[in-house]
Design a protein around this motif. Structure first.
Motif, PDB file in Angstrom:
ATOM      1  N   CYS A 293      -4.571   6.868   5.466  1.00  0.00           N
ATOM      2  CA  CYS A 293      -4.130   7.232   6.814  1.00  0.00           C
ATOM      3  C   CYS A 293      -2.624   7.434   6.934  1.00  0.00           C
ATOM      4  CB  CYS A 293      -4.579   6.173   7.827  1.00  0.00           C
ATOM      5  SG  CYS A 293      -3.765   4.574   7.647  1.00  0.00           S
ATOM      6  N   GLY A 294      -1.855   6.977   5.949  1.00  0.00           N
ATOM      7  CA  GLY A 294      -0.413   7.147   5.996  1.00  0.00           C
ATOM      8  C   GLY A 294       0.319   6.094   6.799  1.00  0.00           C
ATOM      9  N   HIS A 295      -0.388   5.116   7.301  1.00  0.00           N
ATOM     10  CA  HIS A 295       0.216   4.043   8.086  1.00  0.00           C
ATOM     11  C   HIS A 295       1.070   3.163   7.183  1.00  0.00           C
ATOM     12  CE1 HIS A 295       0.473   1.113  11.330  1.00  0.00           C
ATOM     13  NE2 HIS A 295       0.170   0.175  10.466  1.00  0.00           N
ATOM     14  N   SER A 296       2.266   2.772   7.649  1.00  0.00           N
ATOM     15  CA  SER A 296       3.113   1.908   6.829  1.00  0.00           C
ATOM     16  C   SER A 296       2.793   0.456   7.120  1.00  0.00           C
ATOM     17  CB  SER A 296       4.589   2.201   7.086  1.00  0.00           C
ATOM     18  OG  SER A 296       4.920   1.941   8.423  1.00  0.00           O
ATOM     19  N   LEU A 297       2.742  -0.334   6.060  1.00  0.00           N
ATOM     20  CA  LEU A 297       2.334  -1.722   6.147  1.00  0.00           C
ATOM     21  C   LEU A 297       2.989  -2.484   5.009  1.00  0.00           C
ATOM     22  CD1 LEU A 297       0.199  -3.365   7.855  1.00  0.00           C
ATOM     23  CD2 LEU A 297      -1.394  -2.930   6.021  1.00  0.00           C
ATOM     24  N   ALA A 298       3.273  -3.761   5.220  1.00  0.00           N
ATOM     25  CA  ALA A 298       3.842  -4.577   4.150  1.00  0.00           C
ATOM     26  C   ALA A 298       2.810  -4.723   3.030  1.00  0.00           C
ATOM     27  CB  ALA A 298       4.243  -5.947   4.671  1.00  0.00           C
ATOM     28  N   THR A 299       3.296  -4.794   1.810  1.00  0.00           N
ATOM     29  CA  THR A 299       2.404  -4.813   0.650  1.00  0.00           C
ATOM     30  C   THR A 299       1.445  -5.993   0.684  1.00  0.00           C
ATOM     31  OG1 THR A 299       4.110  -3.726  -0.638  1.00  0.00           O
ATOM     32  CG2 THR A 299       2.357  -4.779  -1.865  1.00  0.00           C
ATOM     33  N   TYR A 300       1.906  -7.163   1.124  1.00  0.00           N
ATOM     34  CA  TYR A 300       1.034  -8.336   1.106  1.00  0.00           C
ATOM     35  C   TYR A 300      -0.090  -8.249   2.126  1.00  0.00           C
ATOM     36  CZ  TYR A 300       3.032 -10.373   5.367  1.00  0.00           C
ATOM     37  OH  TYR A 300       3.407 -10.608   6.663  1.00  0.00           O
ATOM     38  N   ARG A 301      -0.008  -7.316   3.086  1.00  0.00           N
ATOM     39  CA  ARG A 301      -1.039  -7.185   4.111  1.00  0.00           C
ATOM     40  C   ARG A 301      -2.135  -6.200   3.721  1.00  0.00           C
ATOM     41  NH1 ARG A 301       0.339  -8.717   9.430  1.00  0.00           N
ATOM     42  NH2 ARG A 301      -1.875  -8.457   9.683  1.00  0.00           N
ATOM     43  N   GLY A 302      -1.940  -5.428   2.652  1.00  0.00           N
ATOM     44  CA  GLY A 302      -2.910  -4.405   2.280  1.00  0.00           C
ATOM     45  C   GLY A 302      -3.556  -4.669   0.934  1.00  0.00           C
ATOM     46  N   ILE A 303      -4.167  -3.609   0.390  1.00  0.00           N
ATOM     47  CA  ILE A 303      -4.883  -3.683  -0.885  1.00  0.00           C
ATOM     48  C   ILE A 303      -4.207  -2.723  -1.861  1.00  0.00           C
ATOM     49  CG2 ILE A 303      -7.082  -3.295  -2.023  1.00  0.00           C
ATOM     50  CD1 ILE A 303      -8.382  -3.700   0.767  1.00  0.00           C
ATOM     51  N   VAL A 304      -3.788  -3.236  -3.002  1.00  0.00           N
ATOM     52  CA  VAL A 304      -3.177  -2.415  -4.049  1.00  0.00           C
ATOM     53  C   VAL A 304      -4.196  -2.233  -5.159  1.00  0.00           C
ATOM     54  CG1 VAL A 304      -1.290  -2.229  -5.698  1.00  0.00           C
ATOM     55  CG2 VAL A 304      -0.893  -3.310  -3.491  1.00  0.00           C
ATOM     56  N   VAL A 305      -4.448  -0.953  -5.530  1.00  0.00           N
ATOM     57  CA  VAL A 305      -5.415  -0.619  -6.571  1.00  0.00           C
ATOM     58  C   VAL A 305      -4.680   0.149  -7.662  1.00  0.00           C
ATOM     59  CG1 VAL A 305      -7.539   0.616  -7.083  1.00  0.00           C
ATOM     60  CG2 VAL A 305      -7.255  -0.461  -4.858  1.00  0.00           C
ATOM     61  N   HIS A 306      -4.907  -0.232  -8.912  1.00  0.00           N
ATOM     62  CA  HIS A 306      -4.297   0.444 -10.062  1.00  0.00           C
ATOM     63  C   HIS A 306      -5.340   1.364 -10.691  1.00  0.00           C
ATOM     64  CE1 HIS A 306      -0.878  -2.271  -9.805  1.00  0.00           C
ATOM     65  NE2 HIS A 306      -1.755  -3.256  -9.647  1.00  0.00           N
ATOM     66  N   ASP A 307      -5.129   2.695 -10.609  1.00  0.00           N
ATOM     67  CA  ASP A 307      -6.044   3.692 -11.165  1.00  0.00           C
ATOM     68  C   ASP A 307      -5.312   4.575 -12.160  1.00  0.00           C
ATOM     69  OD1 ASP A 307      -8.219   2.914  -9.605  1.00  0.00           O
ATOM     70  OD2 ASP A 307      -7.747   4.322  -7.998  1.00  0.00           O
ATOM     71  N   ASP A 308      -5.616   4.467 -13.441  1.00  0.00           N
ATOM     72  CA  ASP A 308      -5.081   5.373 -14.467  1.00  0.00           C
ATOM     73  C   ASP A 308      -3.586   5.638 -14.293  1.00  0.00           C
ATOM     74  OD1 ASP A 308      -7.619   5.524 -15.503  1.00  0.00           O
ATOM     75  OD2 ASP A 308      -8.108   7.361 -14.398  1.00  0.00           O
TER      76      ASP A 308
END
Length: 84
Positions: A46-61
């Motif tokens: 969605c492009g919404h800005s959010l602090a990293t600790y509040r979201g989900i980080v996924v590592h893909d290739d």
């Protein structure tokens, strides 16, 4: 003049009490803990800005993706089936 000042003070006290109940502080779980990454990131869906600790980080290739929540993550992968 004294009556006006008393009325203003009483109204301010009552409003302070109302605001305390209408807008309570969020739970401590919502605040960052020591060691959390508080840098702002943008959701890949969605492009919404959010602090990293509040979201989900996924590592893909060798690509790092960030999502606001589980729903955005599942919709992103559903709309982009070619992305691993």
């Amino acid at each position: 003049m004294f009556a006006v000042l008393i009325n203003v003070i009483i109204i301010l006290l009552i409003m302070k009490i109302f605001f305390k109940f209408m807008y309570p502080k969020p739970p401590r779980d919502f605040f960052p803990k020591e060691g959390d990454d508080t840098s702002l990131r943008h959701c890949d869906y969605c492009g919404h800005s959010l602090a990293t600790y509040r979201g989900i980080v996924v590592h893909d290739d060798d690509k790092e993706r960030f999502f606001c929540n589980d729903e955005h993550q599942s919709k992103f992968y559903k709309n982009n089936p070619s992305v691993p």
